[in-house]
Design an enzyme around this catalytic site. Structure first.
Site, PDB file in Angstrom:
ATOM      1  N   ASP A 215      -0.001  -1.551  -1.211  1.00 56.50           N
ATOM      2  CA  ASP A 215       0.479  -2.645  -2.069  1.00 56.50           C
ATOM      3  C   ASP A 215       1.272  -2.004  -3.203  1.00 56.50           C
ATOM      4  OD1 ASP A 215       0.740  -5.110  -3.581  1.00 56.50           O
ATOM      5  OD2 ASP A 215      -0.880  -5.896  -2.346  1.00 56.50           O
ATOM      6  N   HIS A 238       4.375  -1.511  -2.012  1.00 56.92           N
ATOM      7  CA  HIS A 238       5.196  -2.695  -2.278  1.00 56.92           C
ATOM      8  C   HIS A 238       6.094  -2.478  -3.496  1.00 56.92           C
ATOM      9  CE1 HIS A 238       2.365  -5.655   0.077  1.00 56.92           C
ATOM     10  NE2 HIS A 238       2.823  -4.660   0.802  1.00 56.92           N
TER      11      HIS A 238
END
Ligand SMILES: *[C@@H]1O[C@H](CO)[C@@H](O)[C@H](O)[C@H]1NC(C)=O
Ligand SMILES: *[C@@H]1O[C@H](CO)[C@@H](O)[C@H](O)[C@H]1NC(C)=O
Ligand SMILES: *[C@@H]1O[C@H](CO)[C@@H](O)[C@H](O)[C@H]1NC(C)=O
Ligand SMILES: *[C@@H]1O[C@H](CO)[C@@H](O)[C@H](O)[C@H]1NC(C)=O
Ligand SMILES: *[C@@H]1O[C@H](CO)[C@@H](O)[C@H](O)[C@H]1NC(C)=O
Ligand SMILES: *[C@@H]1O[C@H](CO)[C@@H](O)[C@H](O)[C@H]1NC(C)=O
Ligand SMILES: *[C@@H]1O[C@H](CO)[C@@H](O)[C@H](O)[C@H]1NC(C)=O
Ligand SMILES: *[C@@H]1O[C@H](CO)[C@@H](O)[C@H](O)[C@H]1NC(C)=O
Ligand SMILES: *[C@@H]1O[C@H](CO)[C@@H](O)[C@H](O)[C@H]1NC(C)=O
Ligand SMILES: *[C@@H]1O[C@H](CO)[C@@H](O)[C@H](O)[C@H]1NC(C)=O
Length: 396
Positions: A215, A238
């Site tokens: 993430d 991310h």
């Protein structure tokens, strides 16, 4: 030096005056036992706590280490959080922000964790359990909570069940020379394993770290101010993300004075990102003075992105633009490869919600089979020597 081993010895040790002990060593109490109480008592009693090389502490009870002062934890061995999911589901420390929960809250002033060892979240059991129960609250590995002057340096953090580091209500917090890695060995991914989430905190620096996760590599959450992130290698993440902001009605979010520089980022969903909610029932805020400079990007889906209509359809965003105003943002030296044709998207809400966004020194290249690079923009007048790549931005 004192040795903290079985619970019995520990209790008698800590009932005595702690002033004599300068450093305490915590070693594993033996198979099947919980070393949480020993570690907690040692840190409370001693200025320096050593977990020696070769020792793995089995932590089966939560670590409430708040309100400390002048403490060092020399983590040379390993601290591993026993993945007893029913226990942690009822006993982690909880925070209202995004319904987070943590194994370990560490706070106070003048604190250090270093030593070359490893903090192990034993995440695999959590990744697998989360696949079966998507409302499972998975603990954050380490939360620095209500702290001033903290250094976390030269350690490894592995397999966090969820976020690795949560900086919550702190100032003067430094992370340096860390390796973070969350890797699932099953088909269930290591979801939401953000490297850092910074919230209601200022003067935070994150430098010289390697991150391999699933993430955000670093996320600047509400009221993260005066932040420096420099020389990180992020893989599989991310991105380096501001936000998401402005989600909750009645809440005002500020992210300002952030520099993220010298970032190597590969196989990521995003490179440098800002995201803010729009829509009818959302919050508000400002994003101001944000610099993303010198990003070496490899195979990233969205190397550069501002999304000021986050999770909002185009028509709703036109009717209800974001109340998070974005200004004074610089993307400078964005180089490398994307995995898609569109290499940069600067998508602002209508009604002048973005201003002073500069783009300079872009050299972003999509895969050959995807054709020439595309640039997208709306509701913004970009400045800088890469502005011409974007052409005239649409008005919505
Ligand atoms: C850790 O402690 C718990 C609780 O005492 C125990 O059930 C578990 O077996 C221990 N794990 C290890 C690896 O010793
Ligand atoms: C953690 O310890 C502090 C004292 O340092 C105490 O005030 C607080 O209530 C404790 N938190 C929990 C959740 O037990
Ligand atoms: C899923 O996790 C939630 C939150 O931890 C818990 O309350 C619930 O009982 C779990 N559901 C199942 C089926 O285990
Ligand atoms: C982090 O990884 C690098 C590269 O593998 C290694 O040189 C360094 O010693 C590691 N850091 C720690 C604290 O183990
Ligand atoms: C960047 O960080 C790595 C450790 O992750 C370190 O080895 C390297 O020297 C740093 N580079 C610079 C320019 O400081
Ligand atoms: C980097 O991330 C990709 C995508 O998640 C993964 O397949 C790869 O194994 C990672 N590389 C390293 C060195 O961990
Ligand atoms: C952020 O700081 C501002 C100014 O102090 C405050 O009004 C706002 O409530 C804070 N927001 C959050 C999410 O803490
Ligand atoms: C912008 O943020 C950087 C990094 O925190 C800071 O050094 C600089 O002074 C800020 N500029 C302004 C005008 O506040
Ligand atoms: C950018 O990253 C790629 C892949 O990691 C590496 O091969 C290249 O040398 C880097 N370029 C610069 C200028 O650091
Ligand atoms: C990045 O690309 C710019 C523009 O092409 C170039 O001037 C700069 O040298 C490149 N920097 C790196 C680190 O590759």
């Amino acid at each position: 030096m004192r040795f903290f081993t079985p619970l019995v010895a520990l209790v008698s040790c800590c009932a005595a005056s702690a002033s004599a002990a300068v450093s305490c060593t915590v070693i594993a109490a033996g198979a099947g036992l919980d070393n949480g109480p020993s570690l907690l008592s040692a840190v409370q009693a001693c200025p320096t706590t050593i977990i020696p090389v070769g020792t793995t502490l089995n932590i089966s009870t939560r670590l409430n280490m708040t309100g400390l002062s002048n403490k060092e934890i020399k983590l040379q061995g390993t601290i591993r959080f026993n993945p007893n999911i029913p226990y942690w589901s009822g006993n982690g420390f909880t925070y209202p922000f995004q319904t987070q929960v943590t194994f370990w809250q560490f706070g106070g002033s003048n604190l250090r964790i270093d030593g070359g060892g490893t903090l192990d979240g034993a995440g695999q059991a959590w990744y697998d359990a989360f696949k079966k129960n998507s409302s499972l609250l998975r603990p954050i590995l380490l939360t620095v909570y209500q702290a001033q002057n903290v250094v976390i340096e030269s350690i490894n953090m592995i397999n966090s069940p969820e976020w690795f580091n949560f900086v919550n209500e702190g100032t003067g917090i430094t992370y340096n020379l860390l390796n973070l890695s969350a890797v699932s060995t099953s088909k269930n991914p290591a979801k939401n394993t953000d490297g850092w989430d910074i919230y209601r905190s200022s003067s935070v620096t994150i430098t010289n770290c390697n991150i391999n996760n699933g993430d955000d590599c670093v996320a600047f959450k509400p009221n993260a101010t005066n932040i420096l992130v420099n020389n990180l290698s992020c893989n599989g993440s991310h991105g380096i993300s501001v936000g998401s902001l402005g989600q909750y009605p009645g809440v005002y979010d500020i992210v300002e004075n952030v520099v993220a520089s010298n970032i190597r980022i590969s196989n990521a969903e995003n490179g440098a990102r800002i995201k803010a909610w729009a829509g009818k029932t959302v919050g508000s805020g400002i994003v101001k003075n944000i610099t993303f400079s010198t990003f070496n990007q490899t195979n990233n889906q969205n190397p550069v992105i501002i999304d000021q209509c986050y999770e909002t359809s185009a028509s709703v965003c036109t009717q209800y633009p974001s109340n998070v105003y974005i200004s004074d943002v610089s993307f400078d030296g964005m180089n490398g490869t994307s995995s898609k044709t569109t290499v940069a998207s600067i998508l602002c809400s209508p009604d002048n919600r973005c201003s002073d966004v500069a783009v300079n020194n872009f050299n972003l290249i999509p895969p050959v089979k995807k054709g020439a690079a595309k640039y997208a923009c709306q509701n913004i007048a970009l400045t800088g020597n890469a502005a011409s790549l974007f052409g005239t931005c649409a008005t919505t």
